[in-house]
Design a protein around this motif. Structure first.
Motif, PDB file in Angstrom:
ATOM      1  N   VAL A 208       1.551  -8.051   7.982  1.00 19.71           N
ATOM      2  CA  VAL A 208       2.603  -7.131   7.548  1.00 19.71           C
ATOM      3  C   VAL A 208       2.761  -7.201   6.033  1.00 19.71           C
ATOM      4  O   VAL A 208       2.826  -8.288   5.459  1.00 19.71           O
ATOM      5  N   THR A 209       2.802  -6.041   5.397  1.00 20.80           N
ATOM      6  CA  THR A 209       3.094  -5.976   3.960  1.00 20.80           C
ATOM      7  C   THR A 209       4.264  -5.030   3.740  1.00 20.80           C
ATOM      8  O   THR A 209       4.422  -4.038   4.442  1.00 20.80           O
ATOM      9  N   HIS A 210       5.094  -5.386   2.757  1.00 20.95           N
ATOM     10  CA  HIS A 210       6.262  -4.565   2.415  1.00 20.95           C
ATOM     11  C   HIS A 210       6.019  -3.937   1.056  1.00 20.95           C
ATOM     12  O   HIS A 210       5.570  -4.591   0.116  1.00 20.95           O
ATOM     13  N   HIS A 211       6.327  -2.654   0.967  1.00 25.47           N
ATOM     14  CA  HIS A 211       6.098  -1.895  -0.263  1.00 25.47           C
ATOM     15  C   HIS A 211       7.413  -1.277  -0.711  1.00 25.47           C
ATOM     16  O   HIS A 211       7.730  -0.146  -0.333  1.00 25.47           O
ATOM     17  N   PRO A 212       8.188  -2.029  -1.536  1.00 31.77           N
ATOM     18  CA  PRO A 212       9.471  -1.488  -2.007  1.00 31.77           C
ATOM     19  C   PRO A 212       9.248  -0.404  -3.065  1.00 31.77           C
ATOM     20  O   PRO A 212       8.186  -0.316  -3.679  1.00 31.77           O
ATOM     21  N   THR A 213      10.250   0.418  -3.234  1.00 29.72           N
ATOM     22  CA  THR A 213      10.219   1.413  -4.301  1.00 29.72           C
ATOM     23  C   THR A 213      11.456   1.211  -5.161  1.00 29.72           C
ATOM     24  O   THR A 213      12.434   0.600  -4.718  1.00 29.72           O
ATOM     25  N   PHE A 214      11.407   1.690  -6.363  1.00 34.76           N
ATOM     26  CA  PHE A 214      12.501   1.467  -7.300  1.00 34.76           C
ATOM     27  C   PHE A 214      12.920   2.774  -7.941  1.00 34.76           C
ATOM     28  O   PHE A 214      12.119   3.682  -8.091  1.00 34.76           O
ATOM     29  N   GLY A 215      14.173   2.830  -8.328  1.00 32.17           N
ATOM     30  CA  GLY A 215      14.662   3.989  -9.063  1.00 32.17           C
ATOM     31  C   GLY A 215      15.398   4.971  -8.181  1.00 32.17           C
ATOM     32  O   GLY A 215      15.212   5.039  -6.971  1.00 32.17           O
ATOM     33  N   GLU A 216      16.229   5.744  -8.833  1.00 27.44           N
ATOM     34  CA  GLU A 216      17.021   6.745  -8.133  1.00 27.44           C
ATOM     35  C   GLU A 216      16.124   7.874  -7.659  1.00 27.44           C
ATOM     36  O   GLU A 216      15.261   8.369  -8.380  1.00 27.44           O
ATOM     37  N   GLY A 217      16.285   8.271  -6.419  1.00 23.85           N
ATOM     38  CA  GLY A 217      15.497   9.351  -5.855  1.00 23.85           C
ATOM     39  C   GLY A 217      14.112   8.935  -5.393  1.00 23.85           C
ATOM     40  O   GLY A 217      13.312   9.781  -5.004  1.00 23.85           O
ATOM     41  N   ALA A 218      13.821   7.643  -5.453  1.00 23.48           N
ATOM     42  CA  ALA A 218      12.502   7.161  -5.019  1.00 23.48           C
ATOM     43  C   ALA A 218      12.397   7.263  -3.502  1.00 23.48           C
ATOM     44  O   ALA A 218      13.403   7.232  -2.787  1.00 23.48           O
ATOM     45  N   PRO A 219      11.174   7.398  -2.967  1.00 21.18           N
ATOM     46  CA  PRO A 219      11.022   7.431  -1.519  1.00 21.18           C
ATOM     47  C   PRO A 219      11.443   6.096  -0.900  1.00 21.18           C
ATOM     48  O   PRO A 219      11.544   5.083  -1.591  1.00 21.18           O
ATOM     49  N   ALA A 220      11.692   6.136   0.381  1.00 18.49           N
ATOM     50  CA  ALA A 220      12.127   4.917   1.082  1.00 18.49           C
ATOM     51  C   ALA A 220      11.031   3.858   1.039  1.00 18.49           C
ATOM     52  O   ALA A 220       9.846   4.170   0.965  1.00 18.49           O
ATOM     53  N   ALA A 221      11.460   2.602   1.085  1.00 23.89           N
ATOM     54  CA  ALA A 221      10.499   1.490   1.123  1.00 23.89           C
ATOM     55  C   ALA A 221       9.651   1.612   2.384  1.00 23.89           C
ATOM     56  O   ALA A 221      10.079   2.163   3.400  1.00 23.89           O
ATOM     57  N   LYS A 222       8.428   1.109   2.300  1.00 22.29           N
ATOM     58  CA  LYS A 222       7.486   1.237   3.404  1.00 22.29           C
ATOM     59  C   LYS A 222       7.040  -0.139   3.873  1.00 22.29           C
ATOM     60  O   LYS A 222       6.816  -1.028   3.065  1.00 22.29           O
ATOM     61  N   THR A 223       6.904  -0.290   5.174  1.00 27.21           N
ATOM     62  CA  THR A 223       6.316  -1.488   5.753  1.00 27.21           C
ATOM     63  C   THR A 223       5.034  -1.068   6.449  1.00 27.21           C
ATOM     64  O   THR A 223       5.025  -0.125   7.232  1.00 27.21           O
ATOM     65  N   LEU A 224       3.941  -1.748   6.130  1.00 22.16           N
ATOM     66  CA  LEU A 224       2.657  -1.442   6.752  1.00 22.16           C
ATOM     67  C   LEU A 224       2.200  -2.599   7.620  1.00 22.16           C
ATOM     68  O   LEU A 224       2.352  -3.763   7.250  1.00 22.16           O
ATOM     69  N   TYR A 225       1.632  -2.250   8.758  1.00 27.21           N
ATOM     70  CA  TYR A 225       1.060  -3.217   9.690  1.00 27.21           C
ATOM     71  C   TYR A 225      -0.458  -3.048   9.636  1.00 27.21           C
ATOM     72  O   TYR A 225      -0.985  -1.996   9.964  1.00 27.21           O
TER      73      TYR A 225
END
Length: 196
Positions: free
Chosen positions: A102-119
């Motif tokens: 499992v890897t987590h891909h956070p995003t930053f900033g206003e209006g950024a897409p939601a964080a993603k978790t990949l399996y």
């Protein structure tokens, strides 16, 4: 009859270029010979250049720049939609090996897409491909069977068989190319008025 050829060209250049590019993109993505992506894109760019040269040849003073821009936008949309209409031509029966990483891909900033978790799943597939598959959810527990659709030439990422559907639509490219033809026809009509 003096303007018949330019008017016909104004309508035919975008239509013929769009149809030829759709066929080229469709064939190059499904070619059993595994046409390299760079060659497929180069062919598309060459066809776009020919369409722009043909468009400019219709006008004595360069015609409508907006029409030329719309031809490029329309042909780009043709390529994208043709690519999205492609489905993977082969299916492999696979077994999930071990637990998914499992890897987590956070995003930053206003209006950024939601964080993603990949399996990331390791696979043992009949035929040996694919060996890995990533998704935003677990596709099966260890030892579970899955069917993966893939492109034998490896030009597109594998997907679960149930998601191997065409999503391309000719609506956007057709609209852009039709607008280009209309602007070209309007420019041809204006050409004669400027000389009177």
């Amino acid at each position: 009859m003096g303007k018949t050829v330019p008017y016909a060209g104004a309508l035919l250049v975008p239509a013929v270029a769009g149809a030829l590019l759709w066929r080229w993109a469709d064939w190059s993505l499904r070619s059993p010979h595994g046409l390299p992506t760079a060659l497929a894109v180069a062919g598309g760019l060459a066809l776009t250049a020919v369409a722009l040269l043909a468009h400019n040849a219709l006008f004595r003073e360069g015609g409508s720049i907006a029409a030329a821009v719309l031809i490029v936008a329309g042909l780009t949309a043709v390529w994208v939609e043709a690519r999205d209409s492609a489905v993977r031509g082969a299916v492999a029966d696979c077994v999930v090996v071990g637990k998914a990483r499992v890897t987590h891909h956070p995003t930053f900033g206003e209006g950024a897409p939601a964080a993603k978790t990949l399996y990331h799943h390791t696979l043992d597939c009949v035929g040996g491909y694919p060996t890995e598959f990533s998704a935003e959810e677990r596709i099966a527990e260890p030892g579970g069977a899955v069917r993966i659709a893939y492109d034998p030439a490896h030009r597109m990422d594998p997907v679960l068989e149930g998601r191997n559907k065409a999503h391309g639509s000719p609506v956007v490219p057709t609209s852009l190319l039709a607008l280009s033809a209309a602007l070209s026809a309007a420019a041809i009509a204006r050409e004669g008025r400027g000389e009177e």
